[in-house]
Scaffold this motif. Structure first.
Motif: not given
Length: 109
Positions: A34-36, A52, A78, A80, A82, A98, A102
């Motif tokens: 998971s990434v943000a 991040d 911002r 989020r 994968e 996502h 998202t």
């Protein structure tokens, strides 16, 4: 502001070579992780993401990896997602965003 922008040059990471930054990025973000991050560039094919926690990492979410029916996230949004893959020749982390919610602030495709 133009609708489409390229991201600014990636920041240097003090004490690390670009090869070391890329190796650290791959180690920290395996496929499926998971990434943000923040949208820092937009093109008709997708958005560039500052991930991040990894100052030298650049993500790319292509339109084909976005949830159906969503628009391109706006600059500064911002997000989020994968990790789908690592692209060594341009040192980018490919990201699938996502589902709806998202990104805050989206524009239509």
């Amino acid at each position: 502001m133009e609708e489409y922008t390229w991201p600014a040059r990636r920041p240097d990471v003090p004490g690390l070579s670009p090869d070391e930054v890329w190796a650290a990025t791959i180690a920290a973000l395996p496929v499926g992780a998971s990434v943000a991050g923040e949208v820092i560039g937009r093109q008709p094919f997708g958005v560039f993401i500052r991930i991040d926690g990894l100052p030298g990492a650049m993500g790319l979410a292509e339109i084909i990896a976005m949830p159906e029916g969503t628009g391109l996230p706006v600059l500064g949004a911002r997000i989020r997602g994968e990790v789908l893959d690592h692209v060594g020749h341009n040192r980018q982390v490919r990201v699938r965003l996502h589902e709806a919610g998202t990104a805050l602030g989206q524009s239509p495709l």
